[in-house]
Design a protein around this motif. Structure first.
Motif, PDB file in Angstrom:
ATOM      1  N   SER A 169      -2.833  -7.680  -3.145  1.00 37.08           N
ATOM      2  CA  SER A 169      -3.764  -8.436  -2.322  1.00 37.08           C
ATOM      3  C   SER A 169      -4.358  -7.520  -1.258  1.00 37.08           C
ATOM      4  O   SER A 169      -3.960  -6.358  -1.108  1.00 37.08           O
ATOM      5  CB  SER A 169      -3.073  -9.631  -1.667  1.00 37.08           C
ATOM      6  OG  SER A 169      -4.015 -10.482  -1.061  1.00 37.08           O
ATOM      7  N   SER A 170      -5.277  -8.092  -0.509  1.00 36.36           N
ATOM      8  CA  SER A 170      -5.965  -7.320   0.533  1.00 36.36           C
ATOM      9  C   SER A 170      -5.070  -7.161   1.756  1.00 36.36           C
ATOM     10  O   SER A 170      -4.300  -8.056   2.117  1.00 36.36           O
ATOM     11  CB  SER A 170      -7.267  -8.017   0.916  1.00 36.36           C
ATOM     12  OG  SER A 170      -7.850  -7.416   2.056  1.00 36.36           O
ATOM     13  N   MET A 171      -5.198  -6.023   2.399  1.00 36.46           N
ATOM     14  CA  MET A 171      -4.443  -5.755   3.620  1.00 36.46           C
ATOM     15  C   MET A 171      -4.811  -6.727   4.735  1.00 36.46           C
ATOM     16  O   MET A 171      -4.011  -6.970   5.651  1.00 36.46           O
ATOM     17  CB  MET A 171      -4.704  -4.305   4.057  1.00 36.46           C
ATOM     18  CG  MET A 171      -3.940  -3.872   5.286  1.00 36.46           C
ATOM     19  SD  MET A 171      -2.161  -3.774   4.986  1.00 36.46           S
ATOM     20  CE  MET A 171      -2.140  -2.384   3.860  1.00 36.46           C
ATOM     21  N   SER A 172      -5.999  -7.318   4.656  1.00 35.69           N
ATOM     22  CA  SER A 172      -6.432  -8.243   5.703  1.00 35.69           C
ATOM     23  C   SER A 172      -5.542  -9.488   5.754  1.00 35.69           C
ATOM     24  O   SER A 172      -5.493 -10.155   6.789  1.00 35.69           O
ATOM     25  CB  SER A 172      -7.891  -8.645   5.482  1.00 35.69           C
ATOM     26  OG  SER A 172      -8.053  -9.271   4.214  1.00 35.69           O
ATOM     27  N   LYS A 173      -4.859  -9.810   4.671  1.00 35.52           N
ATOM     28  CA  LYS A 173      -3.958 -10.964   4.687  1.00 35.52           C
ATOM     29  C   LYS A 173      -2.740 -10.693   5.549  1.00 35.52           C
ATOM     30  O   LYS A 173      -2.157 -11.621   6.122  1.00 35.52           O
ATOM     31  CB  LYS A 173      -3.517 -11.313   3.268  1.00 35.52           C
ATOM     32  CG  LYS A 173      -4.619 -11.850   2.378  1.00 35.52           C
ATOM     33  CD  LYS A 173      -4.087 -12.352   1.060  1.00 35.52           C
ATOM     34  CE  LYS A 173      -3.199 -13.559   1.236  1.00 35.52           C
ATOM     35  NZ  LYS A 173      -2.772 -14.132  -0.059  1.00 35.52           N
ATOM     36  N   LEU A 174      -2.342  -9.428   5.646  1.00 37.64           N
ATOM     37  CA  LEU A 174      -1.159  -9.079   6.423  1.00 37.64           C
ATOM     38  C   LEU A 174      -1.479  -8.741   7.878  1.00 37.64           C
ATOM     39  O   LEU A 174      -0.592  -8.804   8.726  1.00 37.64           O
ATOM     40  CB  LEU A 174      -0.431  -7.881   5.779  1.00 37.64           C
ATOM     41  CG  LEU A 174       0.037  -8.037   4.337  1.00 37.64           C
ATOM     42  CD1 LEU A 174       0.849  -6.820   3.915  1.00 37.64           C
ATOM     43  CD2 LEU A 174       0.873  -9.308   4.167  1.00 37.64           C
ATOM     44  N   ARG A 175      -2.724  -8.349   8.143  1.00 33.47           N
ATOM     45  CA  ARG A 175      -3.077  -7.957   9.522  1.00 33.47           C
ATOM     46  C   ARG A 175      -4.246  -8.807  10.022  1.00 33.47           C
ATOM     47  O   ARG A 175      -5.309  -8.300  10.365  1.00 33.47           O
ATOM     48  CB  ARG A 175      -3.413  -6.466   9.577  1.00 33.47           C
ATOM     49  CG  ARG A 175      -2.238  -5.582   9.240  1.00 33.47           C
ATOM     50  CD  ARG A 175      -2.378  -4.168   9.722  1.00 33.47           C
ATOM     51  NE  ARG A 175      -3.598  -3.473   9.319  1.00 33.47           N
ATOM     52  CZ  ARG A 175      -3.723  -2.157   9.289  1.00 33.47           C
ATOM     53  NH1 ARG A 175      -2.698  -1.388   9.627  1.00 33.47           N
ATOM     54  NH2 ARG A 175      -4.859  -1.588   8.934  1.00 33.47           N
ATOM     55  N   SER A 176      -4.037 -10.106  10.059  1.00 30.93           N
ATOM     56  CA  SER A 176      -5.043 -11.011  10.638  1.00 30.93           C
ATOM     57  C   SER A 176      -4.659 -11.327  12.087  1.00 30.93           C
ATOM     58  O   SER A 176      -3.533 -11.051  12.509  1.00 30.93           O
ATOM     59  CB  SER A 176      -5.114 -12.297   9.820  1.00 30.93           C
ATOM     60  OG  SER A 176      -3.876 -12.980   9.858  1.00 30.93           O
ATOM     61  N   GLN A 177      -5.582 -11.912  12.823  1.00 30.06           N
ATOM     62  CA  GLN A 177      -5.365 -12.271  14.231  1.00 30.06           C
ATOM     63  C   GLN A 177      -4.970 -11.063  15.075  1.00 30.06           C
ATOM     64  O   GLN A 177      -3.913 -11.025  15.703  1.00 30.06           O
ATOM     65  CB  GLN A 177      -4.293 -13.358  14.362  1.00 30.06           C
ATOM     66  CG  GLN A 177      -4.644 -14.665  13.670  1.00 30.06           C
ATOM     67  CD  GLN A 177      -3.504 -15.648  13.771  1.00 30.06           C
ATOM     68  OE1 GLN A 177      -2.791 -15.868  12.816  1.00 30.06           O
ATOM     69  NE2 GLN A 177      -3.342 -16.213  14.949  1.00 30.06           N
ATOM     70  N   CYS A 178      -5.800 -10.039  15.064  1.00 26.99           N
ATOM     71  CA  CYS A 178      -5.505  -8.805  15.794  1.00 26.99           C
ATOM     72  C   CYS A 178      -6.074  -8.866  17.214  1.00 26.99           C
ATOM     73  O   CYS A 178      -7.219  -9.287  17.420  1.00 26.99           O
ATOM     74  CB  CYS A 178      -6.101  -7.597  15.074  1.00 26.99           C
ATOM     75  SG  CYS A 178      -5.561  -7.407  13.374  1.00 26.99           S
ATOM     76  N   SER A 206      -8.042  -2.617   7.611  1.00 27.79           N
ATOM     77  CA  SER A 206      -7.524  -3.908   7.141  1.00 27.79           C
ATOM     78  C   SER A 206      -8.435  -4.526   6.091  1.00 27.79           C
ATOM     79  O   SER A 206      -7.974  -5.164   5.140  1.00 27.79           O
ATOM     80  CB  SER A 206      -7.353  -4.862   8.325  1.00 27.79           C
ATOM     81  OG  SER A 206      -6.430  -4.360   9.263  1.00 27.79           O
ATOM     82  N   GLU A 207      -9.751  -4.353   6.238  1.00 27.41           N
ATOM     83  CA  GLU A 207     -10.693  -4.958   5.301  1.00 27.41           C
ATOM     84  C   GLU A 207     -10.790  -4.182   3.995  1.00 27.41           C
ATOM     85  O   GLU A 207     -11.065  -4.760   2.942  1.00 27.41           O
ATOM     86  CB  GLU A 207     -12.075  -5.056   5.955  1.00 27.41           C
ATOM     87  CG  GLU A 207     -12.133  -6.009   7.123  1.00 27.41           C
ATOM     88  CD  GLU A 207     -11.816  -7.440   6.725  1.00 27.41           C
ATOM     89  OE1 GLU A 207     -12.121  -7.820   5.577  1.00 27.41           O
ATOM     90  OE2 GLU A 207     -11.256  -8.171   7.567  1.00 27.41           O
ATOM     91  N   SER A 208     -10.586  -2.875   4.035  1.00 28.36           N
ATOM     92  CA  SER A 208     -10.781  -2.059   2.837  1.00 28.36           C
ATOM     93  C   SER A 208      -9.481  -1.698   2.132  1.00 28.36           C
ATOM     94  O   SER A 208      -9.503  -1.222   0.999  1.00 28.36           O
ATOM     95  CB  SER A 208     -11.517  -0.774   3.183  1.00 28.36           C
ATOM     96  OG  SER A 208     -10.761   0.004   4.104  1.00 28.36           O
ATOM     97  N   GLY A 209      -8.348  -1.894   2.782  1.00 29.43           N
ATOM     98  CA  GLY A 209      -7.075  -1.509   2.186  1.00 29.43           C
ATOM     99  C   GLY A 209      -6.440  -2.623   1.367  1.00 29.43           C
ATOM    100  O   GLY A 209      -6.827  -3.799   1.433  1.00 29.43           O
ATOM    101  N   TYR A 219      -2.356   1.109  -0.068  1.00 28.94           N
ATOM    102  CA  TYR A 219      -3.286   2.116  -0.558  1.00 28.94           C
ATOM    103  C   TYR A 219      -4.709   1.701  -0.201  1.00 28.94           C
ATOM    104  O   TYR A 219      -4.990   0.559   0.159  1.00 28.94           O
ATOM    105  CB  TYR A 219      -3.137   2.305  -2.072  1.00 28.94           C
ATOM    106  CG  TYR A 219      -3.584   1.121  -2.901  1.00 28.94           C
ATOM    107  CD1 TYR A 219      -4.866   1.050  -3.432  1.00 28.94           C
ATOM    108  CD2 TYR A 219      -2.703   0.068  -3.167  1.00 28.94           C
ATOM    109  CE1 TYR A 219      -5.274  -0.031  -4.186  1.00 28.94           C
ATOM    110  CE2 TYR A 219      -3.096  -1.007  -3.926  1.00 28.94           C
ATOM    111  CZ  TYR A 219      -4.376  -1.065  -4.440  1.00 28.94           C
ATOM    112  OH  TYR A 219      -4.789  -2.132  -5.188  1.00 28.94           O
ATOM    113  N   GLY A 220      -5.610   2.635  -0.336  1.00 25.15           N
ATOM    114  CA  GLY A 220      -7.025   2.400  -0.061  1.00 25.15           C
ATOM    115  C   GLY A 220      -7.812   3.676  -0.294  1.00 25.15           C
ATOM    116  O   GLY A 220      -7.313   4.640  -0.898  1.00 25.15           O
ATOM    117  N   SER A 221      -9.031   3.694   0.210  1.00 23.88           N
ATOM    118  CA  SER A 221      -9.886   4.864   0.006  1.00 23.88           C
ATOM    119  C   SER A 221      -9.539   5.960   1.006  1.00 23.88           C
ATOM    120  O   SER A 221      -8.766   5.758   1.941  1.00 23.88           O
ATOM    121  CB  SER A 221     -11.351   4.467   0.166  1.00 23.88           C
ATOM    122  OG  SER A 221     -11.577   3.980   1.475  1.00 23.88           O
TER     123      SER A 221
END
Length: 866
Positions: A379-388, A397-400, A418-420
């Motif tokens: 899944s997207s990293m944004s699910k784990l790092r929301s409400q920053c 967070s959006e691209s990982g 992982y990510g770019s």
């Protein structure tokens, strides 16, 4: 010239070599990506118990260490040939019990346009029903709404025929829960041999309260093959894909069910694919399947290879995408959410990230250390790092992405991020771009009340080692059956923004609890937990056990384990080693003295055995009256030959038995009394139980009667040999079998039988220096009868051959000469009056009716054995 291409870089496994090319440096990760470790929040208000249902079993069923065929045979009367046939047709999940807990047992579905989320999970005594509760936000708190407002989940009407293995939801787009009655999605339920499709409807009343309704749309039963995996199509919401354990692929469309009937059936189309038998002939089986970027392009995973199946034309095209290493195999598979060109795969040693456009070349692979992984998701990293609060790393967070690999059964989970490349950030990656590992794999503990400091981990591992071999530590500890990440919009109403962000996790535990936890992104592990520190050791005194009953029980249940190491050693023919070890621990231990079992013991037992102290087998035959198996006669001779100092272990009085542990004081401890008048050999038939209640107290004390045997004869024989240092490695059962051979020879002699069922082993009676005990007169005293065992695959001659005394004709001709019964009178010359004669005539009539209705006895008469 060295190849510096991206393919060359991907050959180096992350976390197994020093500085792999596709691993970003720690400095780069710290500066541009942000924290990648997630710990449960230490704040007490971030952990909430939401719900507990009595409809959920408190522990999964115990797992047998036996093979399936052996388990079926030992737990039922089914013949071994039948159990082998049954086991060969059942799913591989039975041979690997961890597969029963390989899937995520909790699924979340947000109700569109509301602040409510539906949570689905299996319930019932066999986890064969679907339960559902509503998670709703009220006053910044997450509360649970069940059926009729009480803490009971909404459930499906009918139970399924098998245990639910997997559930998955498929939300519908462009639906609204405020229309009064609307369908918001579908639910797919998989069992071992069937799939079931439910319609998820929401009813909204005038006050705005919602009620979920699960309606069965269709189901499909596979009679000859087991279901390996079933999943929804992301392209057409009514379509699904099912993979069977024989490699069969089926596409189902819910639109084929026009009008739901009482028992709706689903019609599917089988994908006509021909597998390469040489490729999939290796050990293992089919793992999973899913849709790729097109509704008719599928990815199918086998434990040895992953295939791309293009079914757009009449003849399917099959392309291998990845093959495992020689000494490894694939164990779990998942499609990657980003445009479905990517998929992840895990073996017992490695995690792979692959692109279907680059067959046989993984983009990334990590070495992992999860024990027996069975679950993987991306899944997207944004699910784990929301409400920053800190938006420095929003781009990352959006691209990982993150890969979560774990085992529900072993409570181990690891994150692979992982990510770019951060030097050239792009919102989307093409085929020519490479992914980079963002940091090394990190652990994720789904159990928030655990302390992971070194002392607690060591304490827990020692506790596991202290458990008996036949107890799985998973059954003594609560673990996670499923989890789901709460939607960030709903989570924002529960918690304020925090640091670098986090997520709210809903967990479903083996105790039937739903709980919510807040996790936060941090730079370091929080290894110590104030609540869990010092409480990591498993409770060895009390344990969860699987309960099959559905009735409520208001009292606390406490289970007591009995030490069965002696029995286990006997069953494994290893009893002598255990006894030797005990003698080494207690070298000064001697056999009990005569007085230790009561002063009268020696005189009583000697009186019983004084007639039978010779080694003559024929003396033992004189004790035979009723039909007695060869094995019983052999045991009587073994009893008679035991030295008295060891025989004392076999008989005792209740008052001289070893002290019973306090936990067993209330348990029945019942033995039969040794008869005072009979002169039979042990174990003394036709006895009465001692007079006592279920528990002893100051008012009800145990009696002084001699009881026994309290220890089986194989244990006494082994103890005798061990104590006398007779290390011949011959088990007591083997010696008893040899004794049965000798008894069978004599039985053939005294009955005049020519048959020799024990012709496999020749045993000479001359070794015993026994006088021959057969002649024309004695041949008429005993009969030999063999029970019929036509339907059995076992040749158990020592139990099926029966010897019995052929009775002589009574002076009053009450019974015939074939009757094995014999009457003894207390006084000689007892006179028979009219009442006594009438009673004996009635007894004779009853015995005659018994003989006529007893087929085995009639078979014996027809065989003319004299």
């Amino acid at each position: 010239m060295m190849n510096n291409s991206e393919e060359w870089k991907s050959l180096w496994s992350i976390s197994s070599v020093h500085s792999p090319p596709l691993l970003l440096s720690p400095a780069t990760t710290t500066e541009k990506i942000g924290p990648l470790i997630f710990n449960p929040s230490s704040k007490p208000e971030t952990h909430h118990h939401l719900f507990t249902s009595p409809s959920v079993p408190h522990i999964p069923p115990p797992v047998s260490n036996l093979t399936l065929s052996r388990f079926l045979h030992t737990s039922s009367s089914v013949l071994p040939s039948t159990t082998t046939s049954i086991a060969s047709h059942l799913s591989s999940s039975y041979s690997n019990p961890e597969q029963l807990f390989a899937y995520n047992s909790l699924q979340l579905l947000q109700c569109p346009g509301t602040d409510s989320t539906l949570a689905f999970f299996p319930i019932g005594s066999n986890l064969d029903q679907v339960g559902c509760v509503i998670l709703s936000v009220e006053n910044s708190q997450l509360k649970v709404i069940g059926d009729d407002g009480v803490f009971e989940p909404f459930t499906t009407k009918n139970t399924l025929n098998h245990r639910i293995l997997k559930i998955s939801v498929n939300p519908l787009a462009d639906c609204d829960c405020n229309l009064g009655d609307s369908t918001i999605g579908y639910l797919l339920v998989s069992t071992t041999y069937s799939v079931h499709y439910y319609n998820i409807r929401i009813k909204t009343d005038d006050s705005g309260e919602i009620t979920p309704i699960l309606t069965l749309i269709a189901d499909k039963l596979f009679k000859s093959c087991a279901v390996v995996h079933a999943c929804w199509s992301p392209h057409l919401p009514e379509e699904s894909l099912v993979l069977l354990d024989n490699g069969g692929l089926f596409l189902f469309d819910l639109d084929s069910c026009c009008v739901p009937s009482i028992s709706p059936r689903l019609i599917g189309n089988k994908v006509k694919v021909l597998w390469d038998e040489s490729t999939i002939s290796e050990k293992g089986g089919w793992l999973s399947c899913d849709f790729s970027w097109h509704p008719r392009i599928l990815i199918v995973a086998h434990s040895s290879v992953v295939f791309l199946v293009d079914s757009r034309s009449e003849k399917c095209t099959v392309i291998p995408l990845l093959k495992h290493a020689t000494n490894d195999k694939f164990v779990t598979f998942s499609i990657a959410a980003h445009d479905r060109f990517y998929f992840t795969l895990a073996s017992n040693q490695t995690v792979f990230l692959c692109d279907i456009r680059k067959p046989m070349i993984p983009l990334l692979h990590w070495a992992h250390y999860v024990h027996n992984p069975s679950y993987i998701t991306v899944s997207s990293m944004s699910k784990l790092r929301s409400q920053c609060e800190d938006t420095t790393y929003s781009w990352a967070s959006e691209s990982g992405y993150f890969i979560l690999l774990g085992s529900f059964w072993n409570s181990e989970f690891s994150l692979f991020c992982y990510g770019s490349d951060v030097s050239s950030p792009v919102s989307s990656l093409g085929c020519g771009k490479s992914f980079y590992a963002w940091g090394l794999p990190s652990d994720l503990s789904l159990v928030t009340n655990e302390c992971r400091c070194g002392s607690c981990i060591v304490k827990e591992e020692f506790s596991k080692d202290m458990l008996p071999k036949w107890i799985n530590w998973q059954q003594k500890k609560e673990f996670i059956l499923g989890f789901g990440i709460l939607d960030s919009e709903i989570s924002s109403q529960l918690f304020e923004p925090d640091g670098f962000g986090g997520f709210t996790l809903i967990t479903f535990t083996s105790s039937g609890n739903l709980e919510s936890h807040r996790y936060c992104a941090t730079w370091d592990y929080s290894k110590a937990s104030e609540n869990g520190h010092g409480n990591q050791a498993l409770d060895l005194e009390e344990s969860f056990l699987y309960e099959t009953g559905e009735e409520n029980y208001k009292f606390k249940k406490i289970f007591v384990y009995l030490k069965l190491d002696w029995l286990d050693g006997y069953l494994k023919s290893d009893l002598a080693r255990i006894l030797s070890k005990e003698l080494v621990k207690n070298p000064d231990r001697e056999c009990p003295k005569k007085g230790s079992f009561g002063q009268d013991f020696h005189e009583i037992i000697c009186q019983k055995l004084k007639t039978f102290r010779s080694l003559n087998i024929h003396d033992v035959f004189s004790d035979v009256s009723l039909p007695t198996s060869i094995h019983e006669i052999a045991l009587r001779r073994v009893w008679a030959n035991l030295p008295k100092k060891y025989l004392q272990f076999g008989f005792s009085t209740y008052s001289n038995l070893p002290d019973v542990p306090m936990k067993l004081k209330n348990l029945p401890l019942e033995f039969l009394e040794v008869p005072c008048q009979q002169s039979h050999l042990p174990p003394f038939f036709f006895r009465s139980p001692s007079f006592r209640s279920c528990k002893w107290s100051d008012k009800k004390k145990p009696g002084n009667s001699l009881v026994g045997p309290v220890i089986p004869v194989p244990f006494l024989v082994t103890f005798h040999k061990t104590h006398m240092l007779k290390a011949d490695n011959v088990s007591a059962d083997f010696e008893i079998d040899q004794e049965c051979d000798k008894v069978m020879r004599v039985a053939n002699e005294v009955t005049g039988s020519k048959s020799d069922p024990f012709n496999d082993i020749a045993v000479s009676l001359a070794d015993d220096n026994e006088d021959m005990f057969y002649g024309s007169q004695n041949q008429q005293k005993f009969g030999l009868y063999k029970l019929s065992m036509e339907d059995s695959v076992f040749k158990d001659e020592k139990h099926t051959n029966l010897v019995f005394r052929i009775g002589q004709k009574d002076v009053k001709e009450i019974f015939d000469s074939q009757c094995p019964l014999k009457f003894k009178f207390d006084e000689e010359g007892t006179s028979f009056g009219p009442k006594e004669t009438m009673s004996y005539k009635l007894l004779k009539r009853q015995y005659s009716n018994f003989k006529e209705g007893f087929s085995s006895y009639q078979d014996y008469i027809k065989s003319n054995i004299h």
